[in-house]
Motif scaffolding. Structure first.
Motif, mmCIF file in Angstrom:
data_model
loop_
_atom_site.group_PDB
_atom_site.id
_atom_site.type_symbol
_atom_site.label_atom_id
_atom_site.label_comp_id
_atom_site.label_asym_id
_atom_site.label_seq_id
_atom_site.Cartn_x
_atom_site.Cartn_y
_atom_site.Cartn_z
ATOM 1 N N ARG A 1 0.828 -1.422 -0.007
ATOM 2 C CA ARG A 1 -0.067 0.057 0.040
ATOM 3 C C ARG A 1 0.772 1.191 -0.347
ATOM 4 O O ARG A 1 0.455 2.197 -0.757
ATOM 5 C CB ARG A 1 -0.754 0.070 1.228
ATOM 6 C CG ARG A 1 -2.148 -0.837 1.009
ATOM 7 C CD ARG A 1 -2.886 -1.042 2.502
ATOM 8 N NE ARG A 1 -3.659 0.089 2.542
ATOM 9 C CZ ARG A 1 -4.315 0.493 3.470
ATOM 10 N NH1 ARG A 1 -4.485 -0.238 4.510
ATOM 11 N NH2 ARG A 1 -5.190 1.584 3.469
ATOM 12 N N LYS A 2 1.928 1.265 0.823
ATOM 13 C CA LYS A 2 2.942 2.277 0.985
ATOM 14 C C LYS A 2 3.515 2.559 -0.395
ATOM 15 O O LYS A 2 4.007 3.811 -0.786
ATOM 16 C CB LYS A 2 3.740 2.561 2.039
ATOM 17 C CG LYS A 2 2.932 2.487 3.643
ATOM 18 C CD LYS A 2 3.686 2.131 4.588
ATOM 19 C CE LYS A 2 3.036 2.190 5.995
ATOM 20 N NZ LYS A 2 4.103 1.984 6.975
ATOM 21 N N HIS B 1 2.630 1.726 -3.458
ATOM 22 C CA HIS B 1 1.897 2.048 -4.438
ATOM 23 C C HIS B 1 1.638 3.485 -4.524
ATOM 24 O O HIS B 1 1.505 4.229 -5.549
ATOM 25 C CB HIS B 1 0.564 1.323 -4.401
ATOM 26 C CG HIS B 1 -0.447 1.628 -5.448
ATOM 27 N ND1 HIS B 1 -0.264 1.128 -6.621
ATOM 28 C CD2 HIS B 1 -1.577 2.572 -5.279
ATOM 29 C CE1 HIS B 1 -1.289 1.837 -7.539
ATOM 30 N NE2 HIS B 1 -1.942 2.538 -6.632
ATOM 31 N N VAL B 2 1.461 4.293 -3.423
ATOM 32 C CA VAL B 2 1.402 5.645 -3.429
ATOM 33 C C VAL B 2 2.612 6.368 -3.934
ATOM 34 O O VAL B 2 2.589 7.122 -4.749
ATOM 35 C CB VAL B 2 1.475 6.164 -1.954
ATOM 36 C CG1 VAL B 2 1.423 7.737 -1.862
ATOM 37 C CG2 VAL B 2 0.107 5.630 -1.288
ATOM 38 N N THR C 1 4.688 4.921 -6.370
ATOM 39 C CA THR C 1 4.769 4.498 -7.636
ATOM 40 C C THR C 1 3.598 4.979 -8.777
ATOM 41 O O THR C 1 4.029 4.681 -9.919
ATOM 42 C CB THR C 1 5.112 3.175 -7.891
ATOM 43 O OG1 THR C 1 4.214 2.239 -7.345
ATOM 44 C CG2 THR C 1 6.640 2.609 -7.086
ATOM 45 N N GLN C 2 2.519 5.331 -8.136
ATOM 46 C CA GLN C 2 1.515 5.420 -9.141
ATOM 47 C C GLN C 2 1.434 6.474 -10.193
ATOM 48 O O GLN C 2 0.734 6.258 -11.250
ATOM 49 C CB GLN C 2 0.351 5.889 -8.286
ATOM 50 C CG GLN C 2 0.088 7.127 -7.554
ATOM 51 C CD GLN C 2 -1.005 7.379 -6.609
ATOM 52 O OE1 GLN C 2 -1.855 6.318 -6.463
ATOM 53 N NE2 GLN C 2 -1.067 8.303 -5.927
ATOM 54 N N THR C 3 2.528 7.324 -10.309
ATOM 55 C CA THR C 3 2.379 8.492 -11.208
ATOM 56 C C THR C 3 3.758 8.149 -12.239
ATOM 57 O O THR C 3 3.628 8.711 -13.186
ATOM 58 C CB THR C 3 2.511 9.692 -10.624
ATOM 59 O OG1 THR C 3 3.893 9.788 -10.069
ATOM 60 C CG2 THR C 3 1.403 10.326 -9.604
ATOM 61 N N ARG D 1 5.847 -0.340 -17.207
ATOM 62 C CA ARG D 1 4.920 -0.775 -16.340
ATOM 63 C C ARG D 1 5.756 -0.871 -15.072
ATOM 64 O O ARG D 1 6.929 -1.133 -15.069
ATOM 65 C CB ARG D 1 4.349 -2.150 -16.614
ATOM 66 C CG ARG D 1 3.503 -2.640 -16.081
ATOM 67 C CD ARG D 1 2.656 -4.015 -16.517
ATOM 68 N NE ARG D 1 3.385 -5.262 -16.402
ATOM 69 C CZ ARG D 1 3.478 -6.210 -17.286
ATOM 70 N NH1 ARG D 1 2.726 -5.933 -18.264
ATOM 71 N NH2 ARG D 1 4.413 -7.313 -17.007
ATOM 72 N N ASP E 1 5.355 -3.352 -11.651
ATOM 73 C CA ASP E 1 4.383 -4.310 -10.897
ATOM 74 C C ASP E 1 4.776 -4.424 -9.583
ATOM 75 O O ASP E 1 6.030 -4.600 -9.153
ATOM 76 C CB ASP E 1 4.652 -5.749 -11.729
ATOM 77 C CG ASP E 1 4.091 -5.849 -12.934
ATOM 78 O OD1 ASP E 1 3.094 -5.137 -13.266
ATOM 79 O OD2 ASP E 1 4.680 -6.865 -13.724
#
Length: 104
Positions: free
Chosen positions: A6-7, A9-10, A12-14, A64, A66
């Motif tokens: 979860r942390k 993802h914050v 790497t999302q952009t 991408r 992952d």
């Protein structure tokens, strides 16, 4: 990485869709201390693409990223009256895929 999914993802999302140089610049100025670790992975993916596949490093884009869970360490924390509380140390796997802009 010893960071929860979860942390991570914050952070790497952009990044997918950006050039590698732009992504490294953005990671450099992020407030999270884990951004340096993500930058290491991005630099490693770019170096592998340059050395193994002879791609131009200035044209590399992040296609991408992952992110998946790795093995969770289960620990116990001593509590009152001889009891024990569960404590999970979550880890994650990060895979970065870069490609030359000409190839897609």
């Amino acid at each position: 990485m010893s960071l929860s999914v979860r942390k991570l993802h914050v952070i790497t999302q952009t990044l997918p869709g950006m050039y590698v140089d732009d992504a490294l610049t953005q990671l450099q100025f992020m407030a999270s201390p884990w951004a340096k670790e993500v930058a290491k992975v991005v630099r490693s993916a770019a170096a592998n693409a340059e050395n193994n596949y002879d791609l131009d490093p200035s044209m590399l884009r992040i296609v991408r990223m992952d992110i998946g869970p790795a093995e969770t360490l289960r620990r116990y924390k001593p509590r009152a009256r001889g009891q024990a509380g569960k404590h999970f140390r979550r880890h994650s796997n990060l895979t970065v895929i870069v490609d030359d802009e000409e190839n897609g």
